[in-house]
Structure formats: C-alpha cells, structure tokens
Design a protein around this motif. Structure first.
Motif, PDB file in Angstrom:
ATOM      1  N   ARG A 195       5.825  -1.387   1.102  1.00 25.58           N
ATOM      2  CA  ARG A 195       4.530  -1.787   1.175  1.00 25.58           C
ATOM      3  C   ARG A 195       3.759  -1.758   2.637  1.00 25.58           C
ATOM      4  NH1 ARG A 195       0.564  -4.421  -2.038  1.00 25.58           N
ATOM      5  NH2 ARG A 195      -1.364  -4.315  -0.774  1.00 25.58           N
ATOM      6  N   PHE A 196       4.620  -2.339   3.484  1.00 29.24           N
ATOM      7  CA  PHE A 196       4.266  -2.171   4.987  1.00 29.24           C
ATOM      8  C   PHE A 196       3.744  -0.807   5.618  1.00 29.24           C
ATOM      9  CE2 PHE A 196       5.328  -1.506   9.446  1.00 29.24           C
ATOM     10  CZ  PHE A 196       4.466  -2.637  10.075  1.00 29.24           C
ATOM     11  N   TYR A 197       4.696   0.197   4.933  1.00 26.90           N
ATOM     12  CA  TYR A 197       4.094   1.562   5.536  1.00 26.90           C
ATOM     13  C   TYR A 197       3.172   2.171   4.738  1.00 26.90           C
ATOM     14  CZ  TYR A 197       7.203   1.643   9.312  1.00 26.90           C
ATOM     15  OH  TYR A 197       7.696   1.473  10.676  1.00 26.90           O
ATOM     16  N   VAL A 198       2.801   1.730   3.356  1.00 29.15           N
ATOM     17  CA  VAL A 198       1.550   2.108   2.610  1.00 29.15           C
ATOM     18  C   VAL A 198       0.373   1.716   3.322  1.00 29.15           C
ATOM     19  CG1 VAL A 198       0.087   1.543   0.609  1.00 29.15           C
ATOM     20  CG2 VAL A 198       2.506   1.978   0.248  1.00 29.15           C
ATOM     21  N   GLU A 199       0.423   0.429   3.918  1.00 30.50           N
ATOM     22  CA  GLU A 199      -0.655  -0.123   4.912  1.00 30.50           C
ATOM     23  C   GLU A 199      -0.853   0.550   5.986  1.00 30.50           C
ATOM     24  OE1 GLU A 199      -2.726  -2.374   3.765  1.00 30.50           O
ATOM     25  OE2 GLU A 199      -1.445  -2.246   1.943  1.00 30.50           O
ATOM     26  N   VAL A 200       0.408   0.917   6.732  1.00 29.56           N
ATOM     27  CA  VAL A 200       0.385   1.678   8.152  1.00 29.56           C
ATOM     28  C   VAL A 200      -0.348   3.137   7.785  1.00 29.56           C
ATOM     29  CG1 VAL A 200       1.927   2.936   9.845  1.00 29.56           C
ATOM     30  CG2 VAL A 200       2.612   0.596   9.147  1.00 29.56           C
TER      31      VAL A 200
ATOM     32  N   ASP B 107      10.879  -3.334  -0.999  1.00 27.91           N
ATOM     33  CA  ASP B 107       9.478  -3.808  -1.405  1.00 27.91           C
ATOM     34  C   ASP B 107       8.800  -4.019  -0.140  1.00 27.91           C
ATOM     35  OD1 ASP B 107      10.282  -3.064  -3.917  1.00 27.91           O
ATOM     36  OD2 ASP B 107      10.209  -5.296  -4.496  1.00 27.91           O
ATOM     37  N   LEU B 108       9.286  -4.796   0.639  1.00 24.48           N
ATOM     38  CA  LEU B 108       8.626  -5.306   1.749  1.00 24.48           C
ATOM     39  C   LEU B 108       8.273  -4.171   2.770  1.00 24.48           C
ATOM     40  CD1 LEU B 108       7.888  -7.832   3.433  1.00 24.48           C
ATOM     41  CD2 LEU B 108       9.759  -7.800   4.697  1.00 24.48           C
TER      42      LEU B 108
ATOM     43  N   ARG C 202      13.516  -1.010   7.770  1.00 27.27           N
ATOM     44  CA  ARG C 202      14.173  -1.679   6.510  1.00 27.27           C
ATOM     45  C   ARG C 202      15.629  -2.172   7.066  1.00 27.27           C
ATOM     46  NH1 ARG C 202      17.386   0.638   3.251  1.00 27.27           N
ATOM     47  NH2 ARG C 202      16.253   2.698   3.339  1.00 27.27           N
ATOM     48  N   MET C 203      16.350  -1.256   7.583  1.00 23.24           N
ATOM     49  CA  MET C 203      17.717  -1.468   7.861  1.00 23.24           C
ATOM     50  C   MET C 203      17.624  -2.379   9.086  1.00 23.24           C
ATOM     51  SD  MET C 203      19.601   2.210   8.356  1.00 23.24           S
ATOM     52  CE  MET C 203      18.533   2.818   9.823  1.00 23.24           C
ATOM     53  N   PHE C 204      16.819  -2.446  10.075  1.00 17.25           N
ATOM     54  CA  PHE C 204      16.724  -3.450  10.961  1.00 17.25           C
ATOM     55  C   PHE C 204      16.688  -4.752  10.554  1.00 17.25           C
ATOM     56  CE2 PHE C 204      14.231  -6.361  13.780  1.00 17.25           C
ATOM     57  CZ  PHE C 204      15.396  -6.484  14.606  1.00 17.25           C
TER      58      PHE C 204
END
Ligand code: HEM
Length: 129
Positions: free
Chosen positions: A22-27, A18-19, A50-52
């Motif tokens: 959402r981050f890449y929707v913003e990017v 989810d995190l 995400r994996m990192f």
C-alpha cells in the motif's frame, strides 16, 4: 522463551506485505516522491523496505542477509530529503498504516508503529527546506 515479537503480534508477513504494497501504491502517485525512485521499477524498493521493516520488528533477518548492515541514513545520501520529502513519505506511510485494520493493529501497536515511522523519517532528513 516464547515471548511474542511485535512482528508476530501484528500478523507477521501478511501485515508487512500489505503495509509496504500500500505504501508504494501511494508513492507511485506522489509527485514529490515518485521522481526519486527508478522510473521502471518500484518493486525492488518495495521489497527492500518490506525486508527491512520485518527485520526491525523481530521477523526474518533476510534484509541483512542480502544487504548487510542497514546504514539507512548513508543509503539515503544520494537523495535530497528535506522536510517536503519527509512529509510526503510520512503521508504515504500514514495511509498505509491506516489501511491495516484494528483486528491486526490494535491502538498500542499502531501508536508504536506510527511513532517509529515519524522518528525514522525525521532521521533521514539530509537537506534543509
Ligand atoms: C531506499 C526515499 C525514508 C527505508 C530508498 C530509496 C529512496 C528512498 C529513493 C531508493 C529506492 C531503492 O531502494 O531502490 C526515501 C525518502 C524518505 C525515506 C524520500 C523520506 C524521509 C525512509 C525511512 C525508512 C526507509 C523512514 C525506514 C523506516 C528504506 C530502505 C531502503 C530505502 C530499507 C533500501 C535500502 C537498501 O538496502 O538499499 N528510500 N526514504 N526510508 N529506504 Fe527510504
């Protein structure tokens, strides 16, 4: 022993998924950040972040299995990251973190996550102004 990791405590894979989504929707709609990423594909970058993050917070170690040692500062060398890019990245990340409810992210875990992101973003700056 059974000490719970941060990863488990905040809801595991679902929360990190989810995190980062959402981050890449913003990017995708950020005019400072979007041009830095491949035009036709944000999914690869989303998966690597995400994996990192999963690995960093005690979850699966898939990132290093696939990518080796993170060396994040070196991997960001191709991109000009000044205070403007740092702030744009953090804006997106704050929005993403705020989208995770208090049922999964209590105040203490939220503060730890935000503190880490601010430190990490600052450490990626490789250009003045
Ligand atoms: C990769 C930008 C900060 C984690 C990338 C990429 C760009 C980028 C353009 C290449 C996309 C790709 O992988 O295809 C930025 C900017 C930042 C920033 C402008 C502003 C400060 C951070 C921070 C973290 C991070 C703070 C970690 C907390 C990663 C990871 C990758 C990546 C894990 C993939 C590395 C790899 O395995 O190749 N970043 N980034 N980035 N970034 Fe950032």
């Amino acid at each position: 022993d059974g000490a719970q990791t941060f990863y488990d405590a905040v809801g595991g894979a679902q929360t990190f998924d989810d995190l980062t989504s959402r981050f890449y929707v913003e990017v995708a709609r950020d005019e400072i950040l979007r041009p830095l990423y491949p035009e036709d594909d944000l999914e690869g970058a989303e998966r690597r972040l995400r994996m990192f993050l999963e690995q960093y917070w005690g979850g699966p170690r898939t990132y290093s299995d696939e990518r080796g040692h993170p060396r994040l500062r070196m991997r960001h060398n191709p991109f000009r990251i000044g205070p403007m890019e740092r702030d744009a990245w953090l804006r997106c990340m704050h929005t993403a973190i705020a989208s995770i409810g208090p049922d999964r992210l209590d105040d203490e875990h939220r503060a730890a996550l935000v503190g880490y992101m601010e430190m990490a973003a600052q450490s990626m700056v490789n250009a003045p102004m």
